[in-house]
Design an enzyme around this catalytic site. Structure first.
Site, PDB file in Angstrom:
ATOM      1  N   ASN A  97      40.502  51.425  33.396  1.00  0.00           N
ATOM      2  CA  ASN A  97      40.161  50.035  33.058  1.00  0.00           C
ATOM      3  C   ASN A  97      39.653  49.902  31.623  1.00  0.00           C
ATOM      4  O   ASN A  97      39.313  48.814  31.181  1.00  0.00           O
ATOM      5  CB  ASN A  97      39.122  49.454  34.037  1.00  0.00           C
ATOM      6  CG  ASN A  97      37.728  49.949  33.738  1.00  0.00           C
ATOM      7  OD1 ASN A  97      37.550  51.064  33.237  1.00  0.00           O
ATOM      8  ND2 ASN A  97      36.738  49.143  34.021  1.00  0.00           N
ATOM      9  N   GLY A 130      42.752  48.411  47.683  1.00  0.00           N
ATOM     10  CA  GLY A 130      43.502  48.227  46.435  1.00  0.00           C
ATOM     11  C   GLY A 130      42.848  48.988  45.292  1.00  0.00           C
ATOM     12  O   GLY A 130      42.139  49.979  45.500  1.00  0.00           O
ATOM     13  N   LYS A 163      46.217  48.531  35.568  1.00  0.00           N
ATOM     14  CA  LYS A 163      45.258  49.647  35.593  1.00  0.00           C
ATOM     15  C   LYS A 163      45.918  51.003  35.872  1.00  0.00           C
ATOM     16  O   LYS A 163      45.404  52.033  35.449  1.00  0.00           O
ATOM     17  CB  LYS A 163      44.174  49.390  36.646  1.00  0.00           C
ATOM     18  CG  LYS A 163      43.139  48.366  36.204  1.00  0.00           C
ATOM     19  CD  LYS A 163      42.022  48.250  37.233  1.00  0.00           C
ATOM     20  CE  LYS A 163      41.020  47.207  36.805  1.00  0.00           C
ATOM     21  NZ  LYS A 163      39.922  47.037  37.735  1.00  0.00           N
ATOM     22  N   SER A 223      39.569  35.289  32.781  1.00  0.00           N
ATOM     23  CA  SER A 223      38.710  36.459  32.554  1.00  0.00           C
ATOM     24  C   SER A 223      37.392  36.077  31.880  1.00  0.00           C
ATOM     25  O   SER A 223      37.346  35.248  30.973  1.00  0.00           O
ATOM     26  CB  SER A 223      39.445  37.476  31.679  1.00  0.00           C
ATOM     27  OG  SER A 223      38.572  38.520  31.349  1.00  0.00           O
TER      28      SER A 223
HETATM   29  P1  NAP Z   1      44.241  44.716  44.385  1.00  0.00           P
HETATM   30  O1  NAP Z   1      44.519  46.035  43.778  1.00  0.00           O
HETATM   31  O2  NAP Z   1      45.294  43.683  44.436  1.00  0.00           O
HETATM   32  O3  NAP Z   1      43.709  45.004  45.880  1.00  0.00           O
HETATM   33  C1  NAP Z   1      43.379  43.989  46.766  1.00  0.00           C
HETATM   34  C2  NAP Z   1      43.137  44.555  48.152  1.00  0.00           C
HETATM   35  O4  NAP Z   1      42.736  43.470  48.974  1.00  0.00           O
HETATM   36  C3  NAP Z   1      44.384  45.162  48.801  1.00  0.00           C
HETATM   37  O5  NAP Z   1      44.000  46.213  49.631  1.00  0.00           O
HETATM   38  C4  NAP Z   1      44.926  44.003  49.628  1.00  0.00           C
HETATM   39  O6  NAP Z   1      45.643  44.385  50.747  1.00  0.00           O
HETATM   40  C5  NAP Z   1      43.645  43.350  50.074  1.00  0.00           C
HETATM   41  N1  NAP Z   1      43.860  41.937  50.374  1.00  0.00           N
HETATM   42  C6  NAP Z   1      44.408  41.004  49.566  1.00  0.00           C
HETATM   43  N2  NAP Z   1      44.431  39.816  50.191  1.00  0.00           N
HETATM   44  C7  NAP Z   1      43.895  40.008  51.420  1.00  0.00           C
HETATM   45  C8  NAP Z   1      43.655  39.174  52.531  1.00  0.00           C
HETATM   46  N3  NAP Z   1      43.979  37.886  52.490  1.00  0.00           N
HETATM   47  N4  NAP Z   1      43.094  39.695  53.638  1.00  0.00           N
HETATM   48  C9  NAP Z   1      42.769  40.997  53.672  1.00  0.00           C
HETATM   49  N5  NAP Z   1      42.975  41.854  52.654  1.00  0.00           N
HETATM   50  C10 NAP Z   1      43.524  41.366  51.545  1.00  0.00           C
HETATM   51  O7  NAP Z   1      43.008  44.011  43.651  1.00  0.00           O
HETATM   52  P2  NAP Z   1      41.717  44.727  43.034  1.00  0.00           P
HETATM   53  O8  NAP Z   1      41.928  45.076  41.609  1.00  0.00           O
HETATM   54  O9  NAP Z   1      41.301  45.800  43.966  1.00  0.00           O
HETATM   55  O10 NAP Z   1      40.662  43.518  43.040  1.00  0.00           O
HETATM   56  C11 NAP Z   1      40.208  42.994  44.262  1.00  0.00           C
HETATM   57  C12 NAP Z   1      39.054  42.031  44.039  1.00  0.00           C
HETATM   58  O11 NAP Z   1      37.946  42.695  43.444  1.00  0.00           O
HETATM   59  C13 NAP Z   1      39.399  40.880  43.090  1.00  0.00           C
HETATM   60  O12 NAP Z   1      38.850  39.697  43.599  1.00  0.00           O
HETATM   61  C14 NAP Z   1      38.710  41.258  41.796  1.00  0.00           C
HETATM   62  O13 NAP Z   1      38.314  40.123  41.034  1.00  0.00           O
HETATM   63  C15 NAP Z   1      37.486  41.992  42.316  1.00  0.00           C
HETATM   64  N6  NAP Z   1      36.988  42.951  41.309  1.00  0.00           N
HETATM   65  C16 NAP Z   1      35.744  42.733  40.814  1.00  0.00           C
HETATM   66  C17 NAP Z   1      35.239  43.593  39.878  1.00  0.00           C
HETATM   67  C18 NAP Z   1      33.859  43.352  39.343  1.00  0.00           C
HETATM   68  O14 NAP Z   1      33.516  43.894  38.291  1.00  0.00           O
HETATM   69  N7  NAP Z   1      33.042  42.587  40.021  1.00  0.00           N
HETATM   70  C19 NAP Z   1      35.992  44.700  39.428  1.00  0.00           C
HETATM   71  C20 NAP Z   1      37.265  44.888  39.965  1.00  0.00           C
HETATM   72  C21 NAP Z   1      37.757  43.997  40.923  1.00  0.00           C
HETATM   73  P3  NAP Z   1      47.211  44.736  50.710  1.00  0.00           P
HETATM   74  O15 NAP Z   1      47.297  46.066  50.047  1.00  0.00           O
HETATM   75  O16 NAP Z   1      47.610  44.693  52.117  1.00  0.00           O
HETATM   76  O17 NAP Z   1      47.847  43.647  49.866  1.00  0.00           O
END
Ligand code: NAP
Length: 509
Positions: free
Chosen positions: A322, A363, A301, A245
């Site tokens: 968050n 997600g 979350k 983090s």
């Molecule tokens: P999450 O709740 O686990 O959701 C991930 C999503 O991506 C799900 O819909 C998942 O599909 C899909 N996915 C995972 N692997 C995949 C693949 N190989 N091909 C296609 N789809 C895939 O995670 P999250 O909290 O949303 O976070 C997702 C990303 O956003 C992370 O990398 C995180 O670091 C980033 N993020 C960044 C910020 C920022 O401030 N910049 C804030 C929040 C999150 P399934 O449901 O089918 O598993």
């Protein structure tokens, strides 16, 4: 300010490396620990004779392998080492640290001594009895500190170690309590503020001599460990992989900028219910840490919601929290992801009210993005790899749903859209690094690509956007924007965007 010391631990194989590292440690350390057991046996003598004079106290350690040392050492070898060191130590250059199983046949009464106990397999039951036992066994030593280091995995494993610190303090005794592992990192940061004699630090990040050690520079400059006290307000990131983090670097920069008596620590939590019960809720908690708020990340979350006393409207609609602020023991939940996502997007794109946006992934992060986009009046389509699974999500937010094309299937293009947003972990450091949800060919014609992934700083998707000559925003912009909102919720102050971004970039580059 507290009275604790930072001990930089040095583990070098040769005398020359040791001397070079001592010189670098001098500026950071109050105490420099020389792990003599790390030296090759034929380098020991050279190390002894060439130790530079420093203004800092040396600490000598010679650990056998079973207590975390580098080599198998017989009892005879250990005693011989200590005898020769103590003979050379007439000027008390060294504080010494020996394991609990050594009873010296020679007089140690006046030498400041640390008696240490390590358990690398976990937290033994009755830790308090172990502490009392060593305290009694070595009662003849006038000048002693007991060091107890145990391996912790989940945050509540650290509770017994923290209770030991409280016990020693109430008995006016010196202790170095160490919860090893990522889950125990907070104890290394907050220990000095609560009376620990010393905390150990690595000379450089990546050169830790024990799991969960923080680098000395981070301990001093990021966490301000020696400036903290019992009134310090404690904030932290709640997640199951806090070691990656960036939040500690972001939020501690803001606290330092405003000169607040506050610190932000990693809180490695697997079992959220137990953490809340044993460490947070005023009615049931076992230790007092002056928690004032949390940043919440994967996978908590949504689960955190049932522990809250209040949830704001945005967080409720998104279905994820968050940010938690603690006021008079009550937990208030917010979501700053939506704001953090949309602000940089509006800056880069302008009015979103007619924008056609392709959001890849369904997600937790997608929930905040889609909520924000809909609120701005954008037309959103979700692209998910598992359409069946994402159906409810699309219905809840009333947006169109399509299958995410993979490189094995005929490539779809996003030419009918204005903006492409990646909310999947594709491209993120680790297993998915180098992967992308879309290639340059698919991105041609878009006005903007927005990748939420921020480690690495330049993802594969961003490189594909460059090839397609489409402007792009990386995840850092959102990360900082949502953190600024968190700071506003916690402190009411405007956080310094430039300084916070720089703190992250220094780590990512
Ligand atoms: P999450 O709740 O686990 O959701 C991930 C999503 O991506 C799900 O819909 C998942 O599909 C899909 N996915 C995972 N692997 C995949 C693949 N190989 N091909 C296609 N789809 C895939 O995670 P999250 O909290 O949303 O976070 C997702 C990303 O956003 C992370 O990398 C995180 O670091 C980033 N993020 C960044 C910020 C920022 O401030 N910049 C804030 C929040 C999150 P399934 O449901 O089918 O598993």
């Amino acid at each position: 300010m507290n009275n604790g010391k930072i001990c930089v631990s040095i583990c070098a194989e040769t005398a020359d490396e040791l001397i070079e590292q001592i010189k670098r440690a001098e500026d950071l350390a109050d105490v420099i620990e020389i792990r003599f057991d790390c030296l090759k046996k034929d380098e020991l003598q050279k190390a002894f004779t060439n130790l530079p004079a420093t203004g800092k106290q040396y600490l000598a350690t010679f650990r056998p392998r079973e207590q975390g040392g580098r080599h198998n050492l017989t009892l005879g070898e250990r005693l011989k080492f200590w005898e020769s060191l103590l003979w050379k130590n007439q000027d008390k250059k060294f504080l010494i640290d020996h394991e609990f199983d050594l009873k010296f046949p020679f007089d140690l009464k006046k030498t400041p001594t640390i008696i240490s106990f390590h358990d690398f397999s976990g937290v033994p039951e009755n830790l308090s009895e172990t502490y009392d036992l060593y305290d009694q066994l070595f009662s003849h030593l006038r000048n002693k500190v007991i060091k107890i280091a145990v391996q912790t995995d989940d945050i509540t494993d650290t509770i017994p170690i923290w209770k030991l610190l409280e016990q020693a303090k109430s008995e006016d005794k010196q202790i170095i309590p160490i919860a090893m592992g990522e889950a125990g990192k907070w104890t290394r940061i907050l220990g000095l503020a609560h009376g620990a004699f010393m905390t150990y630090a690595a000379l450089d990040a990546g050169q830790e001599t024990a799991p969960g050690q923080v680098s000395a520079r981070d301990l001093i400059e990021v966490y301000r460990a020696k400036e903290l006290d019992e009134n310090t307000e404690v904030y932290g990131i709640l997640g199951n992989s806090t070691s990656v983090s960036m939040s500690p670097f972001i939020h501690n920069t803001a606290f330092k900028f405003h000169n607040l008596n506050a610190v932000f620590v990693p809180l490695q939590v697997y079992n959220l219910d137990e953490f809340m019960r044993r460490m947070v809720k005023p009615e049931t908690r076992e230790i007092e840490l002056n928690f004032k708020g949390f940043a919440v990340t994967i996978p908590h979350k949504q689960n955190i919601i049932k522990h809250l006393d209040f949830i704001d409207e945005t967080a409720e609609k998104i279905g994820a929290v968050n940010t938690v602020k603690i006021v008079d023991g009550k937990l208030h939940g917010y979501n700053t992801d939506a704001h953090g996502f949309v602000e940089p997007l509006k800056d880069a794109y302008g009015d979103l009210s007619k924008a056609k946006v392709a959001v890849c992934g369904a997600g937790g992060a997608a929930r905040a993005c889609i909520y924000a986009l809909k609120k701005e009046g954008a037309e959103v389509t979700i692209f998910a790899r598992d359409v069946e699974k994402a159906k409810n999500f699309a219905e809840e937010f009333q947006v169109e749903l399509k299958e995410l094309s993979t490189f094995d299937s005929p490539l779809s293009t996003y030419k009918d859209f204005d903006i492409f947003v990646n909310t999947t972990p594709l491209g993120m450091k680790g297993k998915a690094e180098g992967e992308t949800p879309a290639a340059a060919e698919q991105l041609k014609g878009l006005h903007l690509v927005y990748d939420l992934v921020y480690i690495p700083f330049q993802t594969r998707l961003m490189k594909e956007a460059d090839i397609a000559e489409v402007p792009k925003i990386g995840g850092l912009a959102m990360l900082i924007a949502q953190a600024i909102e968190q700071q506003k919720i916690w402190t009411g102050l405007n956080a310094p965007m430039k300084e916070m971004s720089r703190a992250v970039l220094e780590r990512l580059r």
